[in-house]
Each structure stands twice: as C-alpha cells, then as structure tokens.
Enzyme design. Sequence first.
Site, PDB file in Angstrom:
ATOM      1  N   TRP A 185       0.786  -1.218   0.000  1.00  0.00           N
ATOM      2  CA  TRP A 185       0.000   0.000   0.000  1.00  0.00           C
ATOM      3  C   TRP A 185       0.829   1.284   0.000  1.00  0.00           C
ATOM      4  O   TRP A 185       0.300   2.361  -0.231  1.00  0.00           O
ATOM      5  CB  TRP A 185      -0.952   0.042   1.203  1.00  0.00           C
ATOM      6  CG  TRP A 185      -0.368  -0.402   2.517  1.00  0.00           C
ATOM      7  CD1 TRP A 185      -0.537  -1.620   3.112  1.00  0.00           C
ATOM      8  CD2 TRP A 185       0.462   0.359   3.402  1.00  0.00           C
ATOM      9  NE1 TRP A 185       0.150  -1.664   4.301  1.00  0.00           N
ATOM     10  CE2 TRP A 185       0.765  -0.463   4.510  1.00  0.00           C
ATOM     11  CE3 TRP A 185       0.973   1.652   3.376  1.00  0.00           C
ATOM     12  CZ2 TRP A 185       1.565  -0.046   5.578  1.00  0.00           C
ATOM     13  CZ3 TRP A 185       1.783   2.075   4.433  1.00  0.00           C
ATOM     14  CH2 TRP A 185       2.065   1.242   5.510  1.00  0.00           C
ATOM     15  N   ASN A 186       2.124   1.204   0.260  1.00  0.00           N
ATOM     16  CA  ASN A 186       2.866   2.457   0.430  1.00  0.00           C
ATOM     17  C   ASN A 186       3.177   3.158  -0.899  1.00  0.00           C
ATOM     18  O   ASN A 186       3.134   4.378  -0.983  1.00  0.00           O
ATOM     19  CB  ASN A 186       4.141   2.230   1.239  1.00  0.00           C
ATOM     20  CG  ASN A 186       5.080   1.220   0.604  1.00  0.00           C
ATOM     21  OD1 ASN A 186       4.650   0.249  -0.003  1.00  0.00           O
ATOM     22  ND2 ASN A 186       6.368   1.453   0.744  1.00  0.00           N
ATOM     23  N   LYS A 226      -2.165  -8.182  -8.187  1.00  0.00           N
ATOM     24  CA  LYS A 226      -3.010  -8.186  -6.998  1.00  0.00           C
ATOM     25  C   LYS A 226      -2.513  -7.072  -6.070  1.00  0.00           C
ATOM     26  O   LYS A 226      -1.519  -7.229  -5.367  1.00  0.00           O
ATOM     27  CB  LYS A 226      -2.949  -9.553  -6.298  1.00  0.00           C
ATOM     28  CG  LYS A 226      -4.030  -9.786  -5.224  1.00  0.00           C
ATOM     29  CD  LYS A 226      -3.793  -8.977  -3.997  1.00  0.00           C
ATOM     30  CE  LYS A 226      -4.815  -9.179  -2.899  1.00  0.00           C
ATOM     31  NZ  LYS A 226      -4.610  -8.205  -1.791  1.00  0.00           N
ATOM     32  N   GLY A 264       6.543  -6.632   0.165  1.00  0.00           N
ATOM     33  CA  GLY A 264       5.765  -6.575   1.395  1.00  0.00           C
ATOM     34  C   GLY A 264       6.615  -6.931   2.590  1.00  0.00           C
ATOM     35  O   GLY A 264       7.849  -6.837   2.551  1.00  0.00           O
ATOM     36  N   GLY A 265       5.957  -7.365   3.657  1.00  0.00           N
ATOM     37  CA  GLY A 265       6.643  -7.675   4.891  1.00  0.00           C
ATOM     38  C   GLY A 265       7.292  -9.050   4.880  1.00  0.00           C
ATOM     39  O   GLY A 265       7.025  -9.898   4.020  1.00  0.00           O
ATOM     40  N   GLU A 296      10.872  -8.566  -2.448  1.00  0.00           N
ATOM     41  CA  GLU A 296      11.458  -7.333  -1.933  1.00  0.00           C
ATOM     42  C   GLU A 296      10.780  -7.068  -0.603  1.00  0.00           C
ATOM     43  O   GLU A 296       9.603  -6.706  -0.546  1.00  0.00           O
ATOM     44  CB  GLU A 296      11.235  -6.185  -2.930  1.00  0.00           C
ATOM     45  CG  GLU A 296      12.202  -5.030  -2.727  1.00  0.00           C
ATOM     46  CD  GLU A 296      11.662  -3.989  -1.792  1.00  0.00           C
ATOM     47  OE1 GLU A 296      12.006  -4.057  -0.581  1.00  0.00           O
ATOM     48  OE2 GLU A 296      10.898  -3.130  -2.240  1.00  0.00           O
ATOM     49  N   LEU A 297      11.526  -7.277   0.490  1.00  0.00           N
ATOM     50  CA  LEU A 297      10.939  -7.330   1.827  1.00  0.00           C
ATOM     51  C   LEU A 297      11.393  -6.143   2.685  1.00  0.00           C
ATOM     52  O   LEU A 297      11.589  -5.060   2.178  1.00  0.00           O
ATOM     53  CB  LEU A 297      11.271  -8.676   2.459  1.00  0.00           C
ATOM     54  CG  LEU A 297      10.901  -9.905   1.604  1.00  0.00           C
ATOM     55  CD1 LEU A 297      11.338 -11.190   2.283  1.00  0.00           C
ATOM     56  CD2 LEU A 297       9.410  -9.924   1.286  1.00  0.00           C
ATOM     57  N   CYS A 325      10.412   0.811   2.723  1.00  0.00           N
ATOM     58  CA  CYS A 325      11.276  -0.277   3.152  1.00  0.00           C
ATOM     59  C   CYS A 325      12.729   0.147   3.254  1.00  0.00           C
ATOM     60  O   CYS A 325      13.502  -0.440   4.011  1.00  0.00           O
ATOM     61  CB  CYS A 325      11.140  -1.465   2.197  1.00  0.00           C
ATOM     62  SG  CYS A 325      11.441  -1.018   0.470  1.00  0.00           S
ATOM     63  N   GLU A 348      11.670  -3.721  12.142  1.00  0.00           N
ATOM     64  CA  GLU A 348      11.212  -2.683  11.219  1.00  0.00           C
ATOM     65  C   GLU A 348       9.956  -2.004  11.771  1.00  0.00           C
ATOM     66  O   GLU A 348       8.987  -2.676  12.141  1.00  0.00           O
ATOM     67  CB  GLU A 348      10.920  -3.270   9.840  1.00  0.00           C
ATOM     68  CG  GLU A 348      10.562  -2.225   8.814  1.00  0.00           C
ATOM     69  CD  GLU A 348      10.357  -2.798   7.426  1.00  0.00           C
ATOM     70  OE1 GLU A 348      10.778  -2.163   6.449  1.00  0.00           O
ATOM     71  OE2 GLU A 348       9.769  -3.897   7.315  1.00  0.00           O
TER      72      GLU A 348
END
Length: 492
Positions: free
Chosen positions: A151-152, A175, A228-229, A250-251, A284, A385
């Site tokens: 969402w960022n 998605k 995401g996370g 990409e976390l 991130c 984080e």
Amino acid sequence: MQRYQIYIDGKWSDPSSGSWFETTEPYSGKAWAEIPRATEADADAAVRAAHRAFLSEAWSGLTATARGALLRRLAGLIERDAERLGAIEQRDNGKLIAEVAPQVRGIAQWFYYYAGLADKVGGSVVPMPRNDVFNYTKYEPLGVVVAITPWNSPMALTAWKMAPALAAGNTIVIKPSEFTSASLLELAALCEEAGFPPGVVNVVTGYGAEVGDPLVRHPLVAKIAFTGGEAGGRMVNQIAAADFKKVTLELGGKSPNIVFADANMDEAVKGAVAGVFAASGQTCLAGSRLLLQASIHDEFVEKLVALAKSARIGDPSQMDTQIGPIATRPQWEKILAMIAMAKEDGAHCALGGHALQGEGYGQGQFIAPTIFTGVTNDMRIAQQEVFGPVLSVLKFEDEDEAIRIANDVQYGLAAGVWTQDLHRAFYCVDRIRAGTIWVNNYRATSFATPFGGYKKSGIGREGGMEAIKEYLQVKSVWITTRPNRANPFIGG
C-alpha cells in the site's frame, strides 16, 4: 461514490462474490470508492486468461520490438494522466501530493526504459571443445507472472515488476493491497487504451486469503513478484517452493545511515531527516538506524531535532505539507506500540513519541516525527522494522564498530555512509552487507540500476538490466554440423 470492477481478459466485470468493500482516505477517514472483493474463482479466471494470452499468437507472436512499442505507448499515457493518477493514489494511501506527483511521472520512465530493453536481451554463441556442433543460448519468457504489491507505493512498485515482466514477453496478474487498489485499476484501463491484447494484463482486487493465496498457489503461475513484509514474503516463498515457482521478494529493511565525524554535518542532517521521515517513514529503505560517531553525537542530535521539529505536518493534498498521515489504521497502531516498546526498553525519546490529533490532523491518523537516543543495537527498536516516522540513534567509535553495528541485523536492504574520506567510503561499501549503499546521499532509486536486498530483505533484484533476466529463462541449443555420425555401438 465510485464503484470499480476487476479487469480480466480485456474485460471489466463485477467480482464473482457480488461484494465490494470501501476504500477510505487516510487523512479524512472518509470512504471515497468501492473496491471489488474478488474470490478464488476470479483469481483462477485471471490466471487462465493470462495463460491463454501467453500462448496466443496475438502476444507470443509479437516481436520484442513490437512489445517495446506497446510499453512506450503505455508510458506516454501514464505521462498524459500523471496528475490524475497521482491524485487518486494520494487519496488512497495518504502520501504527500508533492511526492506522489513526481513519482507517477517517474513511473513512465520505467516503461520507457524496459521498452527500449525489450529487444536488447540476446543470447550468445558458445565456443565448444568440439568442432562438430554449433551451440547458442537464447532467453525465453517464463509465462504467467503474479505481482503482489503493497500500500505504500502501489503504482511505482507495480511498475518495477510489470515493466520488465512484459518486456520479457510474460503476461501478468496484478493483486494490489486491499488498502490501495484504485490506482492500479486505473492503470489497467491505460493498458487497455495502449492496445495490449486481452489477458496480457489483469488486475484482481481483494483480501490476501481470498484472492492472493489462490494466485500464489495456482498451477499455471510461473513466477511471483512480491513486495511486502517478511511474514508475507516467507509465506509466498514457501508456497512457491512446493511447485518450484520462481520468486522475486522485496521485503523489509532496518537500514543504517552512518555519519562520520569528517562528514558535512549540515548535509548529513538533511539526509538523515529525508531518509526516515519522507513518506512518513513508510518505506522499506528508510534509514531508521542513524549511526553517529561519538565525537559529533551531541551536536548532530541537536541539529537533527531542530530540523525535524520544523516539519510541516498535515493535509497531504497540500503542496507545502512535508509529513502526512499513516496510510492504514492497523499500521498507525503498530507504530505507537513500537514507540511504547522502545520507551519500555530504556531508549530516550528526544522528540515526538506520540500521536498527533486535533485541528489540522484530519481523523488523527498521524504520528509525530520521533527520535530515540541512547539506543543500543540489542534493543527491539534497533532490530525490528517500524515502517513509520521513528528514528533510532546509536553511537560508534570507529569504522569497524560502525560496520559491525550496521551488519548486526537480520535485514540488508540499504545503507548510507557520510564521509569526505574516499578510502573510508570504499572501506565501508565493501564491508556493509546491503543491496544498495548511498555515499553522501540517501534514498535515491532509478530504473537504470538494480535494487534488492541481502539476508531477510529479499530475493532477486528490481530495476536495471538485471531485472529483466528475473523474468526470463535461458535455453541452450545444440546443432550438429557434421552430417555423418559414427556408429554408436562400438565395434558394431
């Protein structure tokens, strides 16, 4: 209130559930659009449409140059509609309009870059240790790619995946986060206008368990590209591994921003503030651990607090606002819990440390820019984080201690080094375990260079020439050049 539809196989349709959910403005808390609540059936339909398109002559029959032309056309439409798209994304996730507008214009550059790269990826002729064969390699697309985005920065992080995936000849199912789906449905409409064949680009919206999980598990999916996370990335990786699907993950990050005593202090202070408080810390690559050489610690913190205090906080739709709201209520609550945890662990709150409510703060989904000093690297606030406007300040004595602290964390996404000593800069760059390192700057990214992490910050790279190969597989071809082969049965 606008009601959106999902986009599958070149058609707009209602979700099979017959249900929608509201998306709200983080600043005002007001619902402004209805987002389709897609289901497993919709996920299946989207993947099958993408699979048919991948096999179709309309897509697979295109030359790489023709694919590039479609991407260039899409880039032009994004430029044309940048202001409108930026306003939609700003409304959906509460990001500053001053940041979103140029970011959307920058998205077009990703499509231009990969449009140009589409017909530049070639194989090679391989010298062989025998003279009766000709061997060459060629790159081919994987098939259906599922892109799951947060969402960022929904449009930007989708473009990072979509542009190289399509340039390589794959088809895609997107998605988006249930919190920020509107801008990507608008992007699908531009793909339709650009002339992509039906099924090449599909967008299904909804909740992770209802549509995201079925997409990742679908047997016709060749690759998942996820941002995401850490928990979500681990789940995607585990599911993908069962069917040997390829992944790009990409976390998270807990990036160190290291300032040495010889650095230009005023520039480094500005870099530290921009590194963690831009986008309200919801990025991130935030430089959320500030490592200061002990001899400059007190002076630097004084300047840092003074600059952070001056930030204009409020309505993100106003061009002069510098810090906006937290994008989602659950994230706002998580950040406040982590601030409380840092205080409990003994960190000193030099600035902020609380929510902001009242006139000028909309529904109150704001957190004051927060700076903790007296932080040691074993504290939870230094290891976990936050994804919010929270900075931890740590002291170090010399290069080796700074590098030890920088690497003593489970993440390795990015790092910053501030020094005027070239030898020191290279010494640190060579020893810090992170995918991106900035020297005397922070938080710069580009379509032209790879981005990704070490350790638990992810797998694979996005951006640059490296990224397109994440969406390709290589084939080795052997051709006999000698027509008369020997009898395979020795002595026969």
